[in-house]
Design a protein around this motif. Structure first.
Motif, PDB file in Angstrom:
ATOM      1  N   ALA A  63     -38.486  32.411   3.754  1.00  0.00           N
ATOM      2  CA  ALA A  63     -37.461  33.378   4.162  1.00  0.00           C
ATOM      3  C   ALA A  63     -37.796  33.946   5.544  1.00  0.00           C
ATOM      4  CB  ALA A  63     -37.374  34.501   3.131  1.00  0.00           C
ATOM      5  N   HIS A  64     -39.078  34.214   5.744  1.00  0.00           N
ATOM      6  CA  HIS A  64     -39.514  34.776   7.012  1.00  0.00           C
ATOM      7  C   HIS A  64     -39.229  33.812   8.171  1.00  0.00           C
ATOM      8  CE1 HIS A  64     -41.683  37.980   8.945  1.00  0.00           C
ATOM      9  NE2 HIS A  64     -42.203  37.059   9.744  1.00  0.00           N
ATOM     10  N   GLU A  65     -39.532  32.540   7.899  1.00  0.00           N
ATOM     11  CA  GLU A  65     -39.306  31.511   8.925  1.00  0.00           C
ATOM     12  C   GLU A  65     -37.823  31.341   9.242  1.00  0.00           C
ATOM     13  OE1 GLU A  65     -41.508  29.849  10.806  1.00  0.00           O
ATOM     14  OE2 GLU A  65     -42.962  31.201   9.883  1.00  0.00           O
ATOM     15  N   LEU A  66     -36.984  31.586   8.226  1.00  0.00           N
ATOM     16  CA  LEU A  66     -35.536  31.397   8.402  1.00  0.00           C
ATOM     17  C   LEU A  66     -34.895  32.517   9.213  1.00  0.00           C
ATOM     18  CD1 LEU A  66     -34.475  30.123   4.870  1.00  0.00           C
ATOM     19  CD2 LEU A  66     -34.177  28.907   7.028  1.00  0.00           C
ATOM     20  N   ARG A  67     -35.588  33.656   9.263  1.00  0.00           N
ATOM     21  CA  ARG A  67     -35.020  34.818   9.955  1.00  0.00           C
ATOM     22  C   ARG A  67     -34.630  34.513  11.402  1.00  0.00           C
ATOM     23  NH1 ARG A  67     -38.388  40.281   9.013  1.00  0.00           N
ATOM     24  NH2 ARG A  67     -36.738  41.508   8.070  1.00  0.00           N
ATOM     25  N   THR A  68     -35.586  33.932  12.144  1.00  0.00           N
ATOM     26  CA  THR A  68     -35.336  33.691  13.572  1.00  0.00           C
ATOM     27  C   THR A  68     -34.171  32.734  13.796  1.00  0.00           C
ATOM     28  OG1 THR A  68     -37.712  33.859  13.683  1.00  0.00           O
ATOM     29  CG2 THR A  68     -36.619  33.295  15.739  1.00  0.00           C
ATOM     30  N   PRO A  69     -34.177  31.515  13.152  1.00  0.00           N
ATOM     31  CA  PRO A  69     -33.024  30.643  13.393  1.00  0.00           C
ATOM     32  C   PRO A  69     -31.696  31.278  12.998  1.00  0.00           C
ATOM     33  CG  PRO A  69     -34.526  29.691  11.766  1.00  0.00           C
ATOM     34  CD  PRO A  69     -35.200  30.874  12.341  1.00  0.00           C
ATOM     35  N   ILE A  70     -31.701  32.107  11.942  1.00  0.00           N
ATOM     36  CA  ILE A  70     -30.434  32.739  11.532  1.00  0.00           C
ATOM     37  C   ILE A  70     -29.967  33.729  12.616  1.00  0.00           C
ATOM     38  CG2 ILE A  70     -29.379  34.344   9.881  1.00  0.00           C
ATOM     39  CD1 ILE A  70     -31.025  32.927   7.715  1.00  0.00           C
ATOM     40  N   SER A  71     -30.929  34.463  13.176  1.00  0.00           N
ATOM     41  CA  SER A  71     -30.563  35.403  14.252  1.00  0.00           C
ATOM     42  C   SER A  71     -29.988  34.636  15.434  1.00  0.00           C
ATOM     43  CB  SER A  71     -31.787  36.187  14.721  1.00  0.00           C
ATOM     44  OG  SER A  71     -32.367  36.819  13.656  1.00  0.00           O
ATOM     45  N   VAL A  72     -30.642  33.512  15.777  1.00  0.00           N
ATOM     46  CA  VAL A  72     -30.157  32.689  16.895  1.00  0.00           C
ATOM     47  C   VAL A  72     -28.742  32.206  16.597  1.00  0.00           C
ATOM     48  CG1 VAL A  72     -30.565  30.556  18.202  1.00  0.00           C
ATOM     49  CG2 VAL A  72     -32.501  32.000  17.526  1.00  0.00           C
ATOM     50  N   LYS A  88     -26.524  33.559  14.707  1.00  0.00           N
ATOM     51  CA  LYS A  88     -25.570  34.671  14.802  1.00  0.00           C
ATOM     52  C   LYS A  88     -25.182  34.917  16.262  1.00  0.00           C
ATOM     53  CE  LYS A  88     -26.684  37.469  10.765  1.00  0.00           C
ATOM     54  NZ  LYS A  88     -27.415  38.626  10.324  1.00  0.00           N
ATOM     55  N   VAL A  89     -26.204  34.882  17.153  1.00  0.00           N
ATOM     56  CA  VAL A  89     -25.931  35.114  18.584  1.00  0.00           C
ATOM     57  C   VAL A  89     -25.029  34.017  19.116  1.00  0.00           C
ATOM     58  CG1 VAL A  89     -26.999  35.268  20.872  1.00  0.00           C
ATOM     59  CG2 VAL A  89     -28.110  36.350  18.907  1.00  0.00           C
ATOM     60  N   GLN A  90     -25.354  32.755  18.764  1.00  0.00           N
ATOM     61  CA  GLN A  90     -24.551  31.624  19.235  1.00  0.00           C
ATOM     62  C   GLN A  90     -23.107  31.750  18.748  1.00  0.00           C
ATOM     63  OE1 GLN A  90     -25.545  29.579  21.411  1.00  0.00           O
ATOM     64  NE2 GLN A  90     -27.742  30.055  21.370  1.00  0.00           N
ATOM     65  N   LEU A  91     -22.957  32.114  17.482  1.00  0.00           N
ATOM     66  CA  LEU A  91     -21.618  32.263  16.911  1.00  0.00           C
ATOM     67  C   LEU A  91     -20.838  33.347  17.640  1.00  0.00           C
ATOM     68  CD1 LEU A  91     -21.946  31.932  13.062  1.00  0.00           C
ATOM     69  CD2 LEU A  91     -20.119  31.015  14.475  1.00  0.00           C
ATOM     70  N   HIS A  92     -21.558  34.416  17.950  1.00  0.00           N
ATOM     71  CA  HIS A  92     -20.934  35.523  18.674  1.00  0.00           C
ATOM     72  C   HIS A  92     -20.412  35.035  20.022  1.00  0.00           C
ATOM     73  CE1 HIS A  92     -20.218  39.641  19.819  1.00  0.00           C
ATOM     74  NE2 HIS A  92     -20.855  39.399  20.969  1.00  0.00           N
ATOM     75  N   ALA A 115     -18.976  34.461   8.403  1.00  0.00           N
ATOM     76  CA  ALA A 115     -19.201  35.080   7.084  1.00  0.00           C
ATOM     77  C   ALA A 115     -20.358  34.395   6.364  1.00  0.00           C
ATOM     78  CB  ALA A 115     -17.927  34.988   6.253  1.00  0.00           C
ATOM     79  N   THR A 116     -20.389  33.060   6.454  1.00  0.00           N
ATOM     80  CA  THR A 116     -21.464  32.319   5.784  1.00  0.00           C
ATOM     81  C   THR A 116     -22.813  32.652   6.394  1.00  0.00           C
ATOM     82  OG1 THR A 116     -19.866  30.543   5.494  1.00  0.00           O
ATOM     83  CG2 THR A 116     -22.154  29.991   5.034  1.00  0.00           C
ATOM     84  N   THR A 117     -22.864  32.767   7.709  1.00  0.00           N
ATOM     85  CA  THR A 117     -24.127  33.093   8.367  1.00  0.00           C
ATOM     86  C   THR A 117     -24.582  34.494   7.969  1.00  0.00           C
ATOM     87  OG1 THR A 117     -23.270  31.820  10.226  1.00  0.00           O
ATOM     88  CG2 THR A 117     -25.317  32.999  10.604  1.00  0.00           C
ATOM     89  N   GLU A 118     -23.603  35.382   7.862  1.00  0.00           N
ATOM     90  CA  GLU A 118     -23.912  36.761   7.433  1.00  0.00           C
ATOM     91  C   GLU A 118     -24.520  36.744   6.040  1.00  0.00           C
ATOM     92  OE1 GLU A 118     -24.509  40.323   8.391  1.00  0.00           O
ATOM     93  OE2 GLU A 118     -23.320  39.132   9.819  1.00  0.00           O
TER      94      GLU A 118
END
Ligand code: ADP
Length: 450
Positions: free
Chosen positions: A223-232, A234-238, A256-259
């Protein structure tokens, strides 16, 4: 299911009964042999006595003792006989003992030759009567064993019960363990057999705990490792969404799925952090009512967005708690109440003191949780109705598992009931209250910002 106690009692009783009967049989045989020997000697003495007291022509058995019969024979014929003797010779006129049947009975006979008077005396004794005594002796010796068997059974039942007590205590200790309690069995039994079971069980528990820890550690690391790619992501999606029309359904779905993905990862991390083996609670006196007010103010907007009525009631209540963990607990309960209550519904939150407990209640007028699933909702990844939750609300089934961890680390208890509304759920958390002295109450009030 077979009972060890019943099995042992039956087997021990059967063995005792068997041995008693074998012993009685042996006793009967040897008593009979001895009685035979004694009665034979007595019969010979009787024959000798008849011979010595006999006067010619006076022999008749006036005693009417039907158990003894005799005849006195001279070389030229029968000289005298008892009334119950046959007319022919009872037994051959040969020295010694014999068995003969006459008069409907079986008789033991002895032939004795009187050398002084030169005649034979044949004496006979009924075997049935001579053995009565021996039988009585044997019966008297085994009757205490026979009548005592129920008492012996009871005694064995009690003793076996006492012997099995450590096993019952061990079973109780195992039975009372919580599903997630993998601590070693403390029961230091005095019996060697149980020591081995306890030792093996403890080794198994240890292995299980290690593998569970590894599994949790893996989930948390992942889960910890997944945090960074998910944040990236989210930024890309934005950034992409800025270049595309706002109503682009694909981008909205992706967002919504990324959230949701981000929420799941955070929940997994929360679950790991709040698990009792990881969680190092720094408990301090906290005004629960103050904390609830703060969080309600902070979360009010989501209730407002669904047009839900949010009410709070409570006086200052102090508990020993961890601020961060309690915030997580409240956020999860409130978020569920908000999610599973339809728009326009009602959510009531209250804190109150009851004896030496502080009770936090979060109830809503939502869909409610069926009674038979009220325990299961605290399991990880459990959702009523599975993935297709009737409310259509997204979720991963970890929120209440986190709540349960936090409740346990505060020595509290949580229960689910039907709410006071027509439909809905009431979550009730029962914390041990802190009795603060007047001065410390004031200090703590300042500390919690009241
Ligand atoms: P999630 O909400 O992410 O699914 P939770 O662990 O918080 O996971 O809740 C588990 C399940 O319990 C939910 O899926 C839902 O079915 C049920 N539940 C929890 N709170 C409520 C509530 N206030 N009203 C109705 N159902 C609820």
């Amino acid at each position: 299911m077979k009972s060890i106690r019943v099995f042992l009692v039956v087997v021990i009783l059967a063995v005792i009964t068997l041995f008693s009967f074998v012993a009685a049989l042996k006793g009967y045989q040897s008593s009979m042999e001895q009685a035979d020997h004694l009665f034979d000697e007595q019969l010979l003495d009787t024959a000798k006595l008849i011979a010595s007291v006999y006067t010619e022509g006076s022999a008749s058995n006036d005693s009417h003792d039907s158990s003894i019969a005799f005849q006195v024979w001279q070389p030229d014929g029968l000289l005298a006989a008892s009334y119950n003797a046959p007319s022919t010779a009872i037994a051959p006129l040969v020295h010694g003992f014999d068995y003969i049947n006459f008069g409907g009975y079986r008789w033991r006979t002895v032939a004795h030759f009187d050398t002084v008077n030169q005649y034979w005396v044949v004496a006979a004794e009924r075997t049935d009567l001579r053995y009565t005594l021996a039988e009585n002796v044997v019966l008297e010796s085994i009757s205490p064993v026979l009548f005592g068997l129920p008492l012996v059974g009871l005694l064995i039942w009690f003793i076996v019960g006492q012997g099995l007590k450590p096993l019952r205590r061990l079973a109780d200790e195992l039975g009372n363990k919580q599903a997630d309690d993998l601590s070693a069995l403390s029961y230091g039994s005095s019996s060697q057999e149980l020591q081995r079971i306890v030792l093996s069980s403890n080794k198994l528990l240890e292995r299980l705990e290690r593998s569970l820890l590894r599994e949790r550690q893996f989930a948390s690391d992942a889960a910890h490792e997944l945090r960074t790619p998910i944040s990236v992501l989210k930024v890309q999606l934005h950034n992409i969404s800025k270049e595309l029309p706002e109503t682009n359904q694909n981008v909205l779905k992706l967002a919504a799925t990324t959230e949701r993905l981000g929420h799941i990862v955070e929940q997994i991390l929360d679950l790991y952090r709040s698990s009792p083996d990881q969680y190092n609670a720094s408990l301090e006196a906290i005004n629960l009512t103050g904390l609830v007010r703060e969080i309600l103010a902070q979360e009010y907007s989501q209730f407002d967005a669904k047009n839900q009525t949010l009410e709070f009631q409570g006086n200052d209540c102090f508990i020993q708690g961890d601020r961060f963990a309690l915030t997580t607990l409240l956020l999860n309960l409130l978020s569920n109440a908000n999610k599973y209550t339809p728009a326009g519904g009602q959510v009531n939150v209250s804190t109150r003191e009851s004896g030496d407990h502080v009770i936090l209640t979060v109830e809503d007028s939502g869909s409610g949780i069926p009674e038979q699933q009220r325990e299961a909702v605290f399991e990880r990844f459990y959702r009523v109705g599975g993935d297709r939750h009737q409310s259509g609300e997204p979720g991963c089934g970890l929120g209440l598992a986190i709540v349960k961890h936090i409740v346990e680390s505060h020595n509290a208890a949580i229960s689910v009931a039907h709410s006071r509304f027509k439909t809905g759920t009431a979550f009730q958390v029962n914390f041990p209250a802190v009795q603060l002295s007047q001065t410390s109450t004031q200090q703590d009030k300042k500390k919690v910002g009241k």
